[in-house]
Design an enzyme around this catalytic site. Structure first.
Site, PDB file in Angstrom:
ATOM      1  N   CYS A   7      40.359  39.996  51.565  1.00 53.26           N
ATOM      2  CA  CYS A   7      41.119  38.891  52.143  1.00 53.26           C
ATOM      3  C   CYS A   7      41.381  39.220  53.612  1.00 53.26           C
ATOM      4  O   CYS A   7      40.570  39.916  54.232  1.00 53.26           O
ATOM      5  CB  CYS A   7      42.399  38.603  51.359  1.00 53.26           C
ATOM      6  SG  CYS A   7      43.664  39.881  51.451  1.00 53.26           S
ATOM      7  N   ARG A  13      46.546  38.609  48.714  1.00 46.35           N
ATOM      8  CA  ARG A  13      45.610  38.141  47.700  1.00 46.35           C
ATOM      9  C   ARG A  13      44.723  39.243  47.133  1.00 46.35           C
ATOM     10  O   ARG A  13      44.683  39.448  45.897  1.00 46.35           O
ATOM     11  CB  ARG A  13      44.751  37.008  48.286  1.00 46.35           C
ATOM     12  CG  ARG A  13      45.512  35.714  48.498  1.00 46.35           C
ATOM     13  CD  ARG A  13      44.768  34.723  49.368  1.00 46.35           C
ATOM     14  NE  ARG A  13      44.727  35.167  50.762  1.00 46.35           N
ATOM     15  CZ  ARG A  13      44.137  34.486  51.744  1.00 46.35           C
ATOM     16  NH1 ARG A  13      43.513  33.353  51.470  1.00 46.35           N
ATOM     17  NH2 ARG A  13      44.181  34.927  52.982  1.00 46.35           N
ATOM     18  N   ASP A 115      30.963  24.770  36.963  1.00 45.28           N
ATOM     19  CA  ASP A 115      30.816  23.319  36.890  1.00 45.28           C
ATOM     20  C   ASP A 115      29.347  22.943  37.054  1.00 45.28           C
ATOM     21  O   ASP A 115      28.689  23.407  37.993  1.00 45.28           O
ATOM     22  CB  ASP A 115      31.653  22.654  37.981  1.00 45.28           C
ATOM     23  CG  ASP A 115      31.539  21.141  37.935  1.00 45.28           C
ATOM     24  OD1 ASP A 115      30.733  20.576  38.699  1.00 45.28           O
ATOM     25  OD2 ASP A 115      32.255  20.535  37.129  1.00 45.28           O
TER      26      ASP A 115
END
Length: 233
Positions: A7, A13, A115
């Site tokens: 990060c 993070r 996806d």
């Protein structure tokens, strides 16, 4: 396998992702097969994790005091088999200096995205990249004599001949022009991809840190599943 999270400052993070991932790997029986580290593209060496990140780690029974920020350097990039960043800007910063790491550098959210529509986009982008590389290779082969001549003239002049510089710049423009269609199409496909950034909680309240940790945790669960499915090398 060597896994590196990246990060900005390696205090929020990626600082949370490293121990959270290590914990999951241990539970999955992969702790001995995957070594996990983290770093920041603008980290100050030795900085502790932010208070919000420390509270997240403590809530999970992790040793928050063990984390010290690590600047990303050439050695870490070479060490890593897989580099997962928290934002597009981190990925770009790495590839600007380490183009050789392109095949192993991804955004975390991008890497675990399953996806179908995203998969189609990535497949199309891969095909475009291959086509562009083929065209560039052909261009270089067709202009090999010209390139060699320019390189010799450049060396002879010690890089001080403006004519050579102009011809090299023109050659570069012609090289870019030969893949202009692929470049434009690539930009169109990139624009269709979802936002893969994990928002930076730095400077926010604990509720934001907790929300970021939940998001990262969900992504890490998917990452462990993928490593189990594909097998760790």
């Amino acid at each position: 396998m060597n896994l590196l999270f990246v990060c900005t400052g390696n205090t929020c993070r990626s600082a949370m992702a490293e121990p959270l991932m290590r914990m999951r790997l241990t539970k999955a029986g992969l702790g001995d097969q995957v070594e996990v580290r983290s770093a920041g593209v603008a980290a100050q060496a030795g900085q502790p994790a932010s208070k919000g990140a420390q509270q997240v780690m403590n809530a999970h029974g992790l040793d928050a005091d063990a984390h010290l920020a690590t600047p990303l350097d050439d050695e870490l990039v070479r060490w890593a088999d897989l580099i997962l960043t928290m934002s597009q800007s981190h990925k770009r910063a790495i590839l600007e200096r380490h183009i050789e790491a392109m095949d192993k550098t991804f955004q975390l959210k991008e890497f675990v995205d399953d996806d179908p529509e995203s998969m189609k986009l990535f497949e199309a982008m891969g095909e475009l990249q291959a086509e562009a590389q083929t065209k560039q290779a052909q261009f270089m082969a067709e202009h090999a004599d010209e390139i060699e001549s320019l390189q010799e003239r450049y060396q002879e002049s010690g890089g001080q001949d403006p004519t050579v510089d102009a011809e090299l710049a023109a050659l570069q423009q012609r090289l870019e022009a030969c893949v202009q269609q692929e470049s434009e199409r690539m930009m169109e496909l990139v624009a269709k991809l979802p936002d893969y950034d994990v928002a930076d909680p730095y400077g926010s309240g604990q509720d934001v840190y907790d929300a970021t940790a939940r998001e990262i945790s969900g992504l890490l669960d998917k990452l462990v599943e993928r490593l189990q499915e594909e097998g760790v090398e």
